[in-house]
Design an enzyme around this catalytic site. Structure first.
Site, PDB file in Angstrom:
ATOM      1  N   ASP A  58      43.660  34.691  36.954  1.00 36.57           N
ATOM      2  CA  ASP A  58      43.685  36.108  37.324  1.00 36.57           C
ATOM      3  C   ASP A  58      43.088  36.930  36.189  1.00 36.57           C
ATOM      4  O   ASP A  58      43.815  37.492  35.365  1.00 36.57           O
ATOM      5  CB  ASP A  58      45.128  36.544  37.607  1.00 36.57           C
ATOM      6  CG  ASP A  58      45.224  38.032  37.912  1.00 36.57           C
ATOM      7  OD1 ASP A  58      44.171  38.658  38.143  1.00 36.57           O
ATOM      8  OD2 ASP A  58      46.351  38.557  37.919  1.00 36.57           O
ATOM      9  N   LYS A  60      40.766  39.267  37.049  1.00 39.41           N
ATOM     10  CA  LYS A  60      40.275  40.475  37.738  1.00 39.41           C
ATOM     11  C   LYS A  60      38.880  40.824  37.222  1.00 39.41           C
ATOM     12  O   LYS A  60      38.618  41.926  36.735  1.00 39.41           O
ATOM     13  CB  LYS A  60      41.244  41.642  37.571  1.00 39.41           C
ATOM     14  CG  LYS A  60      42.602  41.373  38.202  1.00 39.41           C
ATOM     15  CD  LYS A  60      43.504  42.595  38.195  1.00 39.41           C
ATOM     16  CE  LYS A  60      44.855  42.273  38.801  1.00 39.41           C
ATOM     17  NZ  LYS A  60      45.695  41.369  37.983  1.00 39.41           N
ATOM     18  N   ASP A  63      32.416  42.768  36.208  1.00 42.23           N
ATOM     19  CA  ASP A  63      31.256  43.040  35.364  1.00 42.23           C
ATOM     20  C   ASP A  63      29.973  42.902  36.195  1.00 42.23           C
ATOM     21  O   ASP A  63      30.036  42.785  37.423  1.00 42.23           O
ATOM     22  CB  ASP A  63      31.270  42.068  34.162  1.00 42.23           C
ATOM     23  CG  ASP A  63      30.735  42.714  32.895  1.00 42.23           C
ATOM     24  OD1 ASP A  63      29.622  43.295  32.945  1.00 42.23           O
ATOM     25  OD2 ASP A  63      31.424  42.639  31.868  1.00 42.23           O
TER      26      ASP A  63
HETATM   27  O1  O7M Z   1      56.385  39.892  39.817  1.00 36.55           O
HETATM   28  P1  O7M Z   1      55.802  40.724  38.694  1.00 36.55           P
HETATM   29  O2  O7M Z   1      55.746  42.161  38.994  1.00 36.55           O
HETATM   30  O3  O7M Z   1      56.435  40.411  37.374  1.00 36.55           O
HETATM   31  O4  O7M Z   1      54.294  40.207  38.491  1.00 36.55           O
HETATM   32  C1  O7M Z   1      53.293  40.445  39.423  1.00 36.55           C
HETATM   33  C2  O7M Z   1      52.038  39.729  39.022  1.00 36.55           C
HETATM   34  O5  O7M Z   1      51.017  40.049  39.952  1.00 36.55           O
HETATM   35  C3  O7M Z   1      51.488  40.124  37.653  1.00 36.55           C
HETATM   36  O6  O7M Z   1      50.828  38.996  37.114  1.00 36.55           O
HETATM   37  C4  O7M Z   1      50.485  41.205  37.964  1.00 36.55           C
HETATM   38  O7  O7M Z   1      49.457  41.263  37.010  1.00 36.55           O
HETATM   39  C5  O7M Z   1      49.933  40.716  39.316  1.00 36.55           C
HETATM   40  N1  O7M Z   1      49.447  41.779  40.209  1.00 36.55           N
HETATM   41  C6  O7M Z   1      50.231  42.849  40.532  1.00 36.55           C
HETATM   42  O8  O7M Z   1      51.393  42.943  40.147  1.00 36.55           O
HETATM   43  N2  O7M Z   1      49.706  43.854  41.300  1.00 36.55           N
HETATM   44  C7  O7M Z   1      48.464  43.813  41.808  1.00 36.55           C
HETATM   45  O9  O7M Z   1      48.071  44.726  42.511  1.00 36.55           O
HETATM   46  C8  O7M Z   1      47.665  42.706  41.545  1.00 36.55           C
HETATM   47  C9  O7M Z   1      48.203  41.647  40.806  1.00 36.55           C
HETATM   48  C10 O7M Z   1      47.452  40.448  40.794  1.00 36.55           C
HETATM   49  O10 O7M Z   1      47.936  39.345  40.720  1.00 36.55           O
HETATM   50  O11 O7M Z   1      46.154  40.584  40.993  1.00 36.55           O
HETATM   51  C11 O7M Z   1      45.394  39.454  41.221  1.00 36.55           C
END
Ligand code: O7M
EC number: 4.1.1.23
Length: 211
Positions: A58, A60, A63
């Protein structure tokens, strides 16, 4: 069956490996992001590969196409099975991640809408729908949609059809597991599991969505 994906957002290599290993029987994949990779390096993949679970990078990625391609090559060469990219950079850039993923026999997912409160500032008003459409046109394997807004998941499902939807935001961010599990292919959970007194027991409890 809805998958349970562990978001392994820890900063300590040994703790991360311990949590992942104890939860492994109850989860379907491990999502690794910047926190863990910046703290430990890409070699964390070697520590986790023995779990026998898909590893999702992940980063994201957001670029230009050439840089996206280089990032994706590094991700799959390190041993990841999937990558997550942003779509707002445009179809050419997103497609670069998808192509590299598919060349490696892996998968690529595009963020359509995020789960936090501030996400409504930019993702609403038609943007998330356009990103979901872009994911389809780029032949991405699926999208990321917010567990905190089930109505939005349903709207985005209309656009992506059978494609995979992975959804973060259950538990710590307020999303309801059972509501969301009915709408998506996989639920991404971090803090509810790794901050629990007994992460494996919590993963097992949440894994009821896999049945
Ligand atoms: O359960 P949490 O809140 O501790 O963690 C959620 C995980 O999902 C954490 O790794 C975040 O970076 C990711 N995430 C989100 O919480 N919200 C989003 O909109 C997108 C992500 C994600 O995984 O994007 C790929």
């Amino acid at each position: 069956m809805t998958e349970l994906i562990l978001a392994l957002d820890l900063l300590d290599r040994k703790q991360a490996a311990r949590v992942a290993e104890s939860c492994a029987p109850f989860i379907d994949a491990v999502k690794v992001g910047y926190p863990l990779v910046l703290a430990t390096g890409l070699s964390i993949v070697d520590d986790l590969s023995g779990l026998g679970l898909p590893l999702i990078a992940d980063f994201k990625v957001a670029d230009i196409p050439n840089t996206n391609r280089l990032i994706s090559e590094a991700v799959f060469s390190a041993g990841f099975d999937a990558i997550i990219a942003h779509g707002f950079v445009g179809a050419d850039a997103a497609r670069a991640c998808v192509e590299v993923a598919h060349n490696h026999g892996g998968a690529a997912y595009i963020v359509a809408e995020m789960s936090h409160p501030g996400a409504t500032e930019f993702f609403h008003g038609g943007v998330a729908e356009r990103l979901a459409t872009l994911a389809v046109s780029c032949r991405a394997d699926g999208i990321i949609a917010p567990a905190t807004r089930p109505d939005r998941i349903s709207r985005l499902r209309e656009i992506v059809g059978e494609k995979t939807i992975y959804s973060p935001g259950v538990g710590a961010q307020g999303g309801d597991l059972d509501t969301v599990a009915r709408l998506v292919d996989g639920v991404i959970v971090g803090r509810s599991i790794y901050e629990a007194e007994d992460p494996a027991a919590e993963a097992e409890r949440l894994s009821r969505i896999r049945r």
